[in-house]
Motif scaffolding. Structure first.
Motif, PDB file in Angstrom:
ATOM      1  N   LYS A  36      -2.617  -8.781 -10.284  1.00 59.66           N
ATOM      2  CA  LYS A  36      -2.955  -7.669 -11.169  1.00 59.66           C
ATOM      3  C   LYS A  36      -3.504  -8.122 -12.517  1.00 59.66           C
ATOM      4  N   LEU A  72      -5.042  -8.411  -6.374  1.00 60.56           N
ATOM      5  CA  LEU A  72      -5.892  -8.202  -7.550  1.00 60.56           C
ATOM      6  C   LEU A  72      -5.811  -9.350  -8.552  1.00 60.56           C
ATOM      7  N   TYR A  75       7.222   3.378  -7.965  1.00 59.59           N
ATOM      8  CA  TYR A  75       6.197   2.952  -8.902  1.00 59.59           C
ATOM      9  C   TYR A  75       5.166   2.110  -8.153  1.00 59.59           C
ATOM     10  N   VAL A  76       3.915   2.480  -8.268  1.00 64.28           N
ATOM     11  CA  VAL A  76       2.863   1.723  -7.591  1.00 64.28           C
ATOM     12  C   VAL A  76       2.426   0.593  -8.521  1.00 64.28           C
ATOM     13  N   VAL A  77       2.805  -0.618  -8.155  1.00 63.92           N
ATOM     14  CA  VAL A  77       2.502  -1.759  -9.022  1.00 63.92           C
ATOM     15  C   VAL A  77       0.998  -2.026  -9.023  1.00 63.92           C
ATOM     16  N   LEU A  78       0.423  -2.040  -7.833  1.00 58.49           N
ATOM     17  CA  LEU A  78      -1.024  -2.251  -7.744  1.00 58.49           C
ATOM     18  C   LEU A  78      -1.538  -1.676  -6.433  1.00 58.49           C
ATOM     19  N   THR A  79      -2.831  -1.416  -6.381  1.00 57.31           N
ATOM     20  CA  THR A  79      -3.469  -0.959  -5.150  1.00 57.31           C
ATOM     21  C   THR A  79      -4.452  -2.036  -4.710  1.00 57.31           C
ATOM     22  N   VAL A 136       6.145  -6.398  -3.427  1.00 58.90           N
ATOM     23  CA  VAL A 136       4.690  -6.266  -3.428  1.00 58.90           C
ATOM     24  C   VAL A 136       4.015  -7.642  -3.322  1.00 58.90           C
ATOM     25  N   VAL A 137       4.601  -8.645  -3.969  1.00 57.85           N
ATOM     26  CA  VAL A 137       4.026  -9.992  -3.920  1.00 57.85           C
ATOM     27  C   VAL A 137       4.246 -10.612  -2.544  1.00 57.85           C
ATOM     28  N   ASP A 153      -3.868   7.947   6.143  1.00 50.49           N
ATOM     29  CA  ASP A 153      -4.272   7.039   5.069  1.00 50.49           C
ATOM     30  C   ASP A 153      -3.488   5.715   5.187  1.00 50.49           C
ATOM     31  N   GLU A 196      13.564   0.457  -1.450  1.00 47.60           N
ATOM     32  CA  GLU A 196      13.097  -0.342  -0.310  1.00 47.60           C
ATOM     33  C   GLU A 196      11.728  -0.973  -0.538  1.00 47.60           C
ATOM     34  N   TYR A 219       0.846  -1.182   0.000  1.00 40.63           N
ATOM     35  CA  TYR A 219       0.000   0.000   0.000  1.00 40.63           C
ATOM     36  C   TYR A 219       0.886   1.237   0.000  1.00 40.63           C
ATOM     37  N   ILE A 220       0.933   1.928  -1.111  1.00 40.89           N
ATOM     38  CA  ILE A 220       1.822   3.081  -1.252  1.00 40.89           C
ATOM     39  C   ILE A 220       0.978   4.330  -1.406  1.00 40.89           C
TER      40      ILE A 220
END
Lengths: 436, 428
Positions: free
Chosen positions: A268, A387, A30-34, A228-229, A132, A247, A20-21
């Motif tokens: 995703k 996702l 870079y936000v890979v996914l939300t 992220v995974v 947030d 990081e 969660y970025i």
């Protein structure tokens, strides 16, 4: 607003996750996914959530998470109100400016107003990132709910094969060393030799052929996964590679037999419902960091077979789990070793699992059952975080996942060596000979 | 001795202790017994220098001799003695292996030792691996960088089965050829990898290192099971009658190298792959014959898969620091219409055994063994050769006869069980 300012100083940004970025960090990462976060839905089953947290013995304060969420939502609503106000005022100013001379006083008043609104918005934005992040990471730290079959305290046996082998006074490590089957250096380094290596080879071939016969499709997976995974799967016992400076987007060694490697494939992405159910498996390594101990139960590197099953309809859950459990029995019984299938108690589950069926063999030296394989029910816990969806009637649905390491070769080998000790059976049973 | 080292290391005490203890577990020798009689003899300086030049290798033999000279003039009690000795060792370790005299005579080009099978007629209809596998849904490489790393790939369905079948076939063949199967670790201490002649530091290193802060210093990912097998034998003295000791391993190999070359597109050069490796320990007198034996096993295996390939005796500048002689096998990749390296085998003489302390004993004498290694099967490129070579008019891929029994089928078609994936766009 004063209350907000006080809280701003109290809530420090303790969490950091690749999953969660927030907007401020998104400028440099870079936000890979939300992930899909639906706390308002989740909290409707607050009693079940509380039960799950308690039974898993997790140190999570749900009330605090709820309060943070409410505050975040309040702030978010306030932000929306300010944005709407700003836009509306701008529209009015635009209209008034058609006759600037006449409306000069009103325009000036409104411009002052819009400036105040903008300042408020900027202030809110500046400190809302922390709120947030706190609120959302709090929600993401929650475990899955429990499956009704998950026992609260003790394991529940659902299948048992053959009698318990008798107690032995030598551990598999001692026996294996004396028979020249292994060279054990430390948990990251163990060599399998002669029949131990051949058992690994034949056993994985046996699982491969039979899983194919059972209708599973083979995957040969990537061994690395990004942060992220790893955060999406909720596991931190992972090797991290040097040299990834970012990081929030590091590279980890997980192994092609890990859950991560399957989730990295599907994260995703959405697929057509017609492709369901998915029934896949992979043979490969699984790497786990930080294991201590000096036996084959705690190695950093294991050879495993993993199944990965996904479907959409809730009603398929029990039927699928039952079918998979029967297939595991079909795989293990011909090998001729004592084993049992148990439901593990809630406190032994991974956060993402709602139920785990564990295949256990006896370490007759330790007098303890050891997990040599398992099936975890994840429901839509992983697919919401990472996702993984399908479209049903143009509507997005999160897929239900059952996945597990159905074979861990090194753990199987350890139990087989101890079980064979008194019987003087060959390590490689006849059924595996044709897989050499 | 070791305690002395720890005390001297001062501020790096903790780090050094960890370092040493990990090496001790592995029995890695701290001061390898190099062939100083040869390397430090001024009469050999020109020959060694010419060899380094021919191999385009690193190492400075003149510096070695200067340091040797300097050391001989120092008293062992001198404050400079130890640092000079250390520097001398460090320079000695950089000197590459000798080169086989026949190879030294080649210019820049390899010598074609033999060609196996016939080169198919040029056919412009033949497709490339990426195109075939995309159409049949056999490989996924797209949209993975942010999830499983750059250049990562997944083999799907029957291509994953083909990978498995190849490993089974090749291992069964090696067992028939009296190789002992060993299951090896993929995470190794830095010394083991460096003992095999690989550089593990610097921007251009091919070796991945684990995060030091999280996992302790000096843990690297193995680039080939040759490293683990060499480490496995470190500091052992084998009885002469056990030689040649023939080992085989199936492992995942990790390489940090990357390539932007057009001809290396797709899964030709990747960061992770499965490989079956042969590793043989031989007596010095037998190593030349053993290299030929390894080559014959490779030729037999690739021949039985129906590949057309060339066997090349590689020139000096193509040899890694450790190799004395190396054969490469280049197979015809029908889709891209080029030869691509699918395998190699090397004789390293005593280069690795001296660094890792692997000896043999015969009667009352002890000597360093020779080590040899060869690729039995490196998956990605072998798959490229088989898929491009096996494509049929109807779009399917023919599987080599010898693999039928492992796959229970003779062709690979479109993978209907592999779902079409659609990327979910970010929205917030």
């Amino acid at each position: 607003m004063a209350a907000v300012r006080v809280l701003k100083t109290v809530i420090k940004r303790r969490f950091s996750s690749a999953l969660y970025i927030t907007g401020d960090k998104a400028q440099s990462n870079y936000v890979v996914l939300t992930p899909h976060i639906d706390f308002d839905e989740q909290i409707k089953r607050k009693d079940d959530l509380v039960k799950s947290i308690k039974a898993r013995k997790l140190n999570i304060d749900l009330d605090k998470i709820e309060k943070r969420w409410a505050f975040f939502k309040m702030l978010d609503d306030h932000k929306t109100v300010l944005e709407v106000t700003r836009n509306e005022i701008n529209v009015v100013i635009g209209k008034l400016k058609q006759e600037p001379q006449k409306n000069a006083a009103d325009i000036e008043k409104l411009q002052l107003h819009v400036k105040l609104v903008k300042d408020d918005l900027k202030n809110i934005k500046d400190y809302s990132y922390g709120i947030d992040e706190n609120a959302n990471l709090g929600v993401l730290s929650l475990p899955n709910l429990l499956h009704p079959q998950t026992p609260i305290n003790n394991t529940v046996t659902c299948h048992e094969f053959l009698d318990q082998p008798k107690r032995v006074d030598k551990s598999h490590v001692d026996v294996a060393k004396s028979l020249n089957l292994i060279v054990y250096v430390n948990p990251t380094c163990c060599f399998l030799k002669s029949d131990a290596a051949l058992l690994e080879f034949s056993l994985t071939n046996y699982f491969q052929e039979n899983l194919l016969k059972m209708g599973f499709t083979q995957f040969s997976n990537a061994d690395f996964a990004r942060s992220v995974v790893v955060d999406g799967c909720g596991d931190r016992k992972i090797f991290t590679l040097e040299g990834s400076n970012d990081e929030l987007n590091r590279l980890h060694l997980v192994g092609g037999g890990s859950l991560h490697s399957f989730m990295a494939y599907f994260a995703k992405h959405s697929l057509q419902a017609a492709a369901l159910p998915l029934k896949f498996f992979s043979l490969g390594r699984k790497y786990v960091s930080g294991d201590t101990g000096s036996d084959l139960f705690n190695l950093s590197q294991n050879s495993v077979a993993r199944v990965f099953v996904a479907f959409e309809d809730d009603r398929q859950m029990d039927e699928t789990l039952h079918a998979l459990t029967q297939q595991i029995i079909q795989l293990y019984e011909p090998l001729g070793y004592h084993f049992k299938l148990v439901y593990v108690p809630a406190s032994d589950l991974e956060k993402g699992e709602s139920l785990r069926v564990s295949v256990q063999m006896l370490s007759n030296f330790l007098q303890k059952y050891v997990e040599v394989g398992s099936l975890g029910v994840y429901d839509d816990y992983l697919s919401k975080r990472l996702l993984f969806t399908c479209m049903v009637n143009k509507e997005r649905r999160f897929l239900k996942i059952i996945s597990g390491e159905v074979l861990n070769v090194q753990r199987f080998l350890a139990c087989a060596i101890e079980n064979n000790c008194l019987l003087e059976k060959p390590l490689i049973p006849d059924v595996l000979k044709k897989y050499l | 001795m070791i305690l002395g080292k720890i005390v001297e290391s001062g501020s790096h005490l903790h780090r050094r202790f960890f370092h040493i203890s990990r090496s001790l577990l592995w029995n890695i020798t701290q001061c390898p017994e190099l062939d100083t009689d040869y390397l430090c003899n001024p009469h050999n300086a020109q020959e060694i220098s010419d060899n380094i030049t021919a191999r385009k290798g690193v190492g400075d033999i003149n510096l070695v001799h200067e340091l040797k000279q300097k050391l001989s003039q120092l008293n062992t009690q001198d404050t400079m003695y130890e640092s000079t000795q250390k520097q001398l060792y460090s320079e000695l370790l950089k000197i590459p292996n000798r080169t086989h005299p026949e190879v030294a005579g080649y210019n820049n080009d390899p010598k074609i030792v033999k060609e196996v099978g016939n080169k198919p007629n040029p056919d412009t209809d033949l497709k490339e691996f990426q195109e075939i596998t995309k159409r049949l849904k056999l490989v996924r490489t797209d949209q993975l960088g942010n999830l499983s790393g750059n250049k990562s790939y997944y083999l799907l369905g029957e291509l994953a089965e083909l990978e498995h079948a190849l490993v089974r076939y090749v291992v069964a063949d090696l067992i028939k050829n009296k190789f002992e199967l060993i299951s090896v670790p993929d995470i190794l201490p830095r010394e083991v990898i460096e003992g095999c002649g690989m550089n593990t530091r610097g921007a251009r290193t091919q070796v991945y290192t684990l995060d030091e802060r999280l996992h302790g210093p000096d843990l690297c990912l193995s680039g080939t099971s040759e490293m683990a097998l060499a480490g496995y034998l470190s500091n052992q003295t084998l009885s002469h009658d056990r030689l040649p000791l023939k080992l085989a391993a199936v492992s995942r190999c990790y390489r940090a190298e990357t390539s932007n070359l057009l001809e290396e597109r797709g899964i030709y050069r990747v960061h992770e792959f499965t490989k079956v490796e042969m590793f043989v320990v031989s007596s010095p007198e037998a190593s030349h014959d053993v290299l030929e034996e390894i080559r014959q096993i490779q030729e037999g295996c690739f021949g039985s898969l129906g590949l057309h390939f060339k066997v090349l005796d590689m020139p000096a500048h193509e040899l890694g620091a450790q190799a004395y002689r190396k054969y490469d096998i280049e197979a015809w990749l029908a889709g891209r219409q080029i030869y691509g390296e699918i395998s190699s085998c090397s004789n390293c003489l005593d280069y690795q055994s001296r660094r890792l302390g692997v000896r043999y004993s015969k009667n009352d004498s002890v000597g360093f063994v020779h080590t040899l290694n060869g690729t039995a099967c490196a998956i990605p490129r072998l798959l490229i050769a088989l898929v491009e070579g096996g494509q049929q008019k109807n779009g399917t891929i023919a599987i080599p006869d010898v693999l039928h029994k492992y796959m229970g089928k003779n062709v690979i078609g479109k993978q209907k069980k592999i779902p079409e994936l659609k990327l979910i766009k970010n929205k917030k």
